[in-house]
Structure formats: structure tokens, C-alpha cells
Enzyme design. Sequence first.
Site, PDB file in Angstrom:
ATOM      1  N   TYR A  69      -4.937  -0.351  -4.566  1.00 26.63           N
ATOM      2  CA  TYR A  69      -3.669   0.322  -4.269  1.00 26.63           C
ATOM      3  C   TYR A  69      -3.051   0.909  -5.541  1.00 26.63           C
ATOM      4  CZ  TYR A  69      -3.716  -1.923   0.393  1.00 26.63           C
ATOM      5  OH  TYR A  69      -4.043  -2.347   1.657  1.00 26.63           O
TER       6      TYR A  69
ATOM      7  N   ASP B 195       0.823  -9.022   0.789  1.00 30.64           N
ATOM      8  CA  ASP B 195      -0.524  -8.456   0.847  1.00 30.64           C
ATOM      9  C   ASP B 195      -0.618  -7.231  -0.059  1.00 30.64           C
ATOM     10  OD1 ASP B 195      -3.202  -8.306   2.435  1.00 30.64           O
ATOM     11  OD2 ASP B 195      -2.421  -6.254   2.512  1.00 30.64           O
TER      12      ASP B 195
ATOM     13  N   ALA C 219       2.706   1.824  13.029  1.00 27.29           N
ATOM     14  CA  ALA C 219       1.938   3.073  12.886  1.00 27.29           C
ATOM     15  C   ALA C 219       2.492   3.926  11.748  1.00 27.29           C
ATOM     16  CB  ALA C 219       1.882   3.845  14.204  1.00 27.29           C
TER      17      ALA C 219
ATOM     18  N   SER D 287     -11.687  -7.210   6.204  1.00 22.29           N
ATOM     19  CA  SER D 287     -10.772  -6.193   6.727  1.00 22.29           C
ATOM     20  C   SER D 287     -11.583  -5.070   7.357  1.00 22.29           C
ATOM     21  CB  SER D 287      -9.911  -5.640   5.591  1.00 22.29           C
ATOM     22  OG  SER D 287      -9.141  -4.554   6.037  1.00 22.29           O
TER      23      SER D 287
ATOM     24  N   TRP E  97       0.849  -1.207   0.000  1.00 21.83           N
ATOM     25  CA  TRP E  97       0.000   0.000   0.000  1.00 21.83           C
ATOM     26  C   TRP E  97       0.880   1.251   0.000  1.00 21.83           C
ATOM     27  CZ3 TRP E  97      -1.147   2.795   4.967  1.00 21.83           C
ATOM     28  CH2 TRP E  97      -2.092   3.797   4.824  1.00 21.83           C
TER      29      TRP E  97
ATOM     30  N   ASN F 157      13.112  -4.551  10.161  1.00 17.66           N
ATOM     31  CA  ASN F 157      11.854  -4.874  10.848  1.00 17.66           C
ATOM     32  C   ASN F 157      11.627  -6.372  10.987  1.00 17.66           C
ATOM     33  OD1 ASN F 157      11.871  -2.168  10.427  1.00 17.66           O
ATOM     34  ND2 ASN F 157       9.930  -2.064   9.326  1.00 17.66           N
TER      35      ASN F 157
ATOM     36  N   TRP G 104      -2.411  -4.565  10.135  1.00 21.02           N
ATOM     37  CA  TRP G 104      -1.742  -3.571   9.290  1.00 21.02           C
ATOM     38  C   TRP G 104      -1.216  -2.387  10.101  1.00 21.02           C
ATOM     39  CZ3 TRP G 104      -4.139   1.313   8.589  1.00 21.02           C
ATOM     40  CH2 TRP G 104      -5.527   1.394   8.695  1.00 21.02           C
ATOM     41  N   SER G 105      -0.209  -1.755   9.516  1.00 19.32           N
ATOM     42  CA  SER G 105       0.492  -0.619  10.141  1.00 19.32           C
ATOM     43  C   SER G 105       0.961  -0.941  11.567  1.00 19.32           C
ATOM     44  CB  SER G 105      -0.373   0.647  10.128  1.00 19.32           C
ATOM     45  OG  SER G 105      -0.634   1.055   8.804  1.00 19.32           O
TER      46      SER G 105
ATOM     47  N   ARG H 231       7.022   9.076   4.786  1.00 14.71           N
ATOM     48  CA  ARG H 231       5.608   8.994   4.417  1.00 14.71           C
ATOM     49  C   ARG H 231       4.842  10.253   4.817  1.00 14.71           C
ATOM     50  NH1 ARG H 231       1.979   3.768   5.628  1.00 14.71           N
ATOM     51  NH2 ARG H 231       3.585   2.860   4.315  1.00 14.71           N
TER      52      ARG H 231
HETATM   53  N1  NAP Z   1      -6.751  -3.382   5.154  1.00 13.00           N
HETATM   54  C1  NAP Z   1      -6.521  -2.097   5.177  1.00 13.00           C
HETATM   55  O1  NAP Z   1      -7.441  -1.276   5.190  1.00 13.00           O
HETATM   56  C2  NAP Z   1      -5.089  -1.629   5.172  1.00 13.00           C
HETATM   57  C3  NAP Z   1      -4.781  -0.269   5.404  1.00 13.00           C
HETATM   58  C4  NAP Z   1      -3.452   0.085   5.420  1.00 13.00           C
HETATM   59  C5  NAP Z   1      -2.454  -0.857   5.197  1.00 13.00           C
HETATM   60  N2  NAP Z   1      -2.793  -2.164   4.938  1.00 13.00           N
HETATM   61  C6  NAP Z   1      -1.763  -3.192   4.665  1.00 13.00           C
HETATM   62  O2  NAP Z   1      -0.736  -3.135   5.629  1.00 13.00           O
HETATM   63  C7  NAP Z   1       0.514  -2.928   4.985  1.00 13.00           C
HETATM   64  C8  NAP Z   1       1.434  -2.204   5.892  1.00 13.00           C
HETATM   65  O3  NAP Z   1       0.941  -0.909   6.211  1.00 13.00           O
HETATM   66  P1  NAP Z   1       1.962   0.258   6.481  1.00 13.00           P
HETATM   67  O4  NAP Z   1       2.814   0.467   5.272  1.00 13.00           O
HETATM   68  O5  NAP Z   1       1.219   1.419   7.014  1.00 13.00           O
HETATM   69  O6  NAP Z   1       2.844  -0.434   7.648  1.00 13.00           O
HETATM   70  P2  NAP Z   1       3.956   0.048   8.628  1.00 13.00           P
HETATM   71  O7  NAP Z   1       4.930  -1.081   8.640  1.00 13.00           O
HETATM   72  O8  NAP Z   1       3.333   0.477   9.923  1.00 13.00           O
HETATM   73  O9  NAP Z   1       4.626   1.353   7.964  1.00 13.00           O
HETATM   74  C9  NAP Z   1       5.513   1.222   6.892  1.00 13.00           C
HETATM   75  C10 NAP Z   1       6.227   2.524   6.583  1.00 13.00           C
HETATM   76  O10 NAP Z   1       6.983   2.976   7.709  1.00 13.00           O
HETATM   77  C11 NAP Z   1       8.283   3.439   7.278  1.00 13.00           C
HETATM   78  N3  NAP Z   1       9.281   2.518   7.837  1.00 13.00           N
HETATM   79  C12 NAP Z   1       9.182   1.157   7.876  1.00 13.00           C
HETATM   80  N4  NAP Z   1      10.267   0.616   8.477  1.00 13.00           N
HETATM   81  C13 NAP Z   1      11.054   1.636   8.844  1.00 13.00           C
HETATM   82  C14 NAP Z   1      12.295   1.696   9.509  1.00 13.00           C
HETATM   83  N5  NAP Z   1      12.910   0.585   9.925  1.00 13.00           N
HETATM   84  N6  NAP Z   1      12.853   2.931   9.724  1.00 13.00           N
HETATM   85  C15 NAP Z   1      12.216   4.043   9.309  1.00 13.00           C
HETATM   86  N7  NAP Z   1      11.037   4.044   8.665  1.00 13.00           N
HETATM   87  C16 NAP Z   1      10.438   2.853   8.426  1.00 13.00           C
HETATM   88  C17 NAP Z   1       8.260   3.413   5.755  1.00 13.00           C
HETATM   89  O11 NAP Z   1       7.733   4.645   5.271  1.00 13.00           O
HETATM   90  P3  NAP Z   1       8.680   5.891   4.801  1.00 13.00           P
HETATM   91  O12 NAP Z   1      10.073   5.378   4.580  1.00 13.00           O
HETATM   92  O13 NAP Z   1       8.011   6.366   3.568  1.00 13.00           O
HETATM   93  O14 NAP Z   1       8.579   6.881   5.919  1.00 13.00           O
HETATM   94  C18 NAP Z   1       7.237   2.315   5.463  1.00 13.00           C
HETATM   95  O15 NAP Z   1       6.656   2.407   4.182  1.00 13.00           O
HETATM   96  C19 NAP Z   1       0.129  -2.231   3.676  1.00 13.00           C
HETATM   97  O16 NAP Z   1       1.115  -2.314   2.695  1.00 13.00           O
HETATM   98  C20 NAP Z   1      -1.105  -3.002   3.302  1.00 13.00           C
HETATM   99  O17 NAP Z   1      -0.752  -4.243   2.742  1.00 13.00           O
HETATM  100  C21 NAP Z   1      -4.084  -2.539   4.939  1.00 13.00           C
END
Ligand code: NAP
Length: 332
Positions: A54, A49, A209, A151, A21, A294, A205-206, A228
Site C-alpha cells: 500500500y 489491516d 463498495a 486474500s 489502502w 460507519n 474488504w470494501s 475516491r
Molecule cells: N485484500 C485485498 O486485496 C484488498 C483490496 C482492497 C481493500 N482491502 C482492505 O480493505 C480496506 C477497506 O477497503 P475500502 O477502503 O475500499 O473500503 P470501503 O469501506 O468500502 O470504502 C472506503 C471509502 O469509502 C468512502 N467512505 C467511507 N465512509 C463514508 C461515509 N460514511 N460517507 C461517504 N463516504 C465514505 C471513503 O472514500 P472517499 O472519502 O475518498 O470517497 C473511504 O475511503 C482497505 O483499507 C484494505 O485494508 C483489501
Amino acid sequence: MEFRHLGRSGLKISEISYGNWLTHGSQVEEDAAKLCVQAALDEGITTFDTADVYAGTKAEEVLGRALKGVRRESLEIFTKVYWPTGPGRNDSGLSRKHITESIHGSLRRLQTDYVDLYQAHRFDHETPLEETLKTFDDLVRQGKVLYVGVSEWTADQIAQALKIADEMGFDRIVSNQPQYSMLWRVIESEIVPLCEREGVGQIVWSPIAQGVLTGKYLPGRQPPEGSRATDASGSGMIARFMKDDVLSRVQELKPIADDLGLSMAQLAVAWVLQNPNVSSAIIGASRPEQVRDNVKAAGVKLDSDVLKRIDDVLGSIVERDPARTSSPNPRP
Ligand SMILES: NC(=O)c1ccc[n+]([C@@H]2O[C@H](COP(=O)([O-])OP(=O)(O)OC[C@H]3O[C@@H](n4cnc5c(N)ncnc54)[C@H](OP(=O)(O)O)[C@@H]3O)[C@@H](O)[C@H]2O)c1
């Protein structure tokens, strides 16, 4: 990597999965997206996923190309249907027409004959639940979909779906995909107890955060360039956490992570995995190093003293209200 069952099903999935996403097809160039997928595979992630919606359907195409050539049997590919994929009045929701058209598009873009899990991306207040569940069941019979999930459904909506499936002999929902992190615990009071009883797993997810729990956003300071929170498509959803009281408390988690020899991101992913109802934590990444960092949360155990220290630090900023789980009515 460690593996868990998807709910009560026989399917094993990696306890950390990779989601695309906001990254593939939008914030991140295709080369970087492919490097993130390769890093995920190298680290033992087998579960991926995505969703039809997306990046306006481009994310599925990028994932399909990135996974091309990987043995299909070694992967679990999850996608979703509900949000609009076109301008027409039948281009969204969970009607028989839209689900059928959407799965065909997803299979084409992902370059696969079937998806392992097909998820209703929200609850559709405008379509009879029987119609949705019967269509999902038909896709299972046709072999286009192996398991079905939802979801961001409420406990009542999940309970209704299970009741109908049992009465009609339809395939049962095996998973729910909610937002879940140290900061967002709205599933704990109603959804998790129901799902534990019913054998429905959470694919969360997230878990960090959206980057906030890495500690890289500092109170009173501009977000780092390229993160982000600075991205046109990404900054809306992360805004709920970009407040000085939240960001200050998050900084206080750093000593806890340091004491355990973990990065803050690893601590955050490990935290969601302590909940036994969680089947997998879906991480996102804009760079392959983030995946490699991670993913080291897999298999980490946090004892009750650590969990209490985290709760004491975060205190009242944790969101716990089950009413925060909702779907648009009417559908978009
Ligand atoms: N079902 C739903 O409604 C729904 C909604 C949202 C997401 N999802 C699913 O959940 C997945 C994960 O969501 P998410 O991307 O929000 O998850 P997340 O793992 O909470 O956030 C990921 C973002 O955090 C930053 N990041 C990750 N690891 C890092 C690190 N070690 N150091 C610094 N920054 C880091 C990166 O963004 P930057 O580098 O750009 O800052 C990365 O794109 C999505 O891809 C999707 O498959 C589902």
C-alpha cells in the site's frame, strides 16, 4: 464495538476493522490519517489491516507511527505479502525469499516485533504451495507472525492449502480476505461453504463498495470533489460500480436505511456482518467522521424482510460469479 473470533482460532478481533489502502501515504495527508486511526481507536476498533504494497510501503509506516504508544496487546495488526514492493524479479510473490524479506520490512515499518495475522495477498501460481506454507509456518515458529491467512484465493486454492497443512503439520490458514458487499457476493456459493466447514473466517474488504453504497455517487452526475472516484490512484478499482444502472439501484436503498434509522453506509456494513462466516468487515476512511458513522453498524441485526427488500432493489446488478475470484498468472 462487538468482537468475533478470527475463524476457528482463539483470537478475538473487532467485527469492524480499519484498513488503510489508498488512503494513508497517498490520498490522505498524514495528519488526517492519524485522526482516522484515533477515531477508530476511540470507537473501539482494535483490528487494523494494511499491506506491504500500500502506497509503495508508506501506508505501513504511517500506521506504525499512528499506533505508536498504544498498548501492543490491545491491538490486532494485520498485513500482507505478494504484490511487488520493488523493481526486482524477487520483489513479489510468495517465494521463501520474498516472504522473508517482506515480513522484515513490514515489522520495521510497523514498529512492532510481530503481526497478529500475515496474509498471502493473492495466490502465487509460480511458487510451490508447500514452499509458501512452510515459510509461513517458520514465521509462526519464530514468533514474527501469530496467525496466517490468505486474500482472494479460490475455494480450490484454500482447500489445497488446508490439505497440505494437515499432511505436513503446518499451521493452518485461519482467514481469507475477499471483496464482499451487497453488490459483490462472489464468495457465497463456493468459498463460504468450504470456509464454514474448515473454520476459516472471512475478513471482508470494501463493504461499502469503496463509497458507492453510501449513495453519494449519483447517476448521470460528476462524482463529488475529493471522493475516491476522483482520485488518481483510487478511480480504477471503483470504476466497476460507477455505472448509472448500479448507481440508480443504490439510490433505492435509501428508504430501507431511513426506515431502520441507519445511514446507507451503516446499512452496507451491517449487511456483510449478517453473514456468520464473516469475522470482520474492514472499513476504509478518508476522514474521521466516516469512521464514526460507519462503526455504528456494529451489533446491528437485519431481519429477513430487510434482506429481501435489499435483494429486490438490487436484483440483477449483484455480481455472484465465483470465477471473479482470481490471481494474476504469471505473478506481476
Ligand atoms: N485484500 C485485498 O486485496 C484488498 C483490496 C482492497 C481493500 N482491502 C482492505 O480493505 C480496506 C477497506 O477497503 P475500502 O477502503 O475500499 O473500503 P470501503 O469501506 O468500502 O470504502 C472506503 C471509502 O469509502 C468512502 N467512505 C467511507 N465512509 C463514508 C461515509 N460514511 N460517507 C461517504 N463516504 C465514505 C471513503 O472514500 P472517499 O472519502 O475518498 O470517497 C473511504 O475511503 C482497505 O483499507 C484494505 O485494508 C483489501
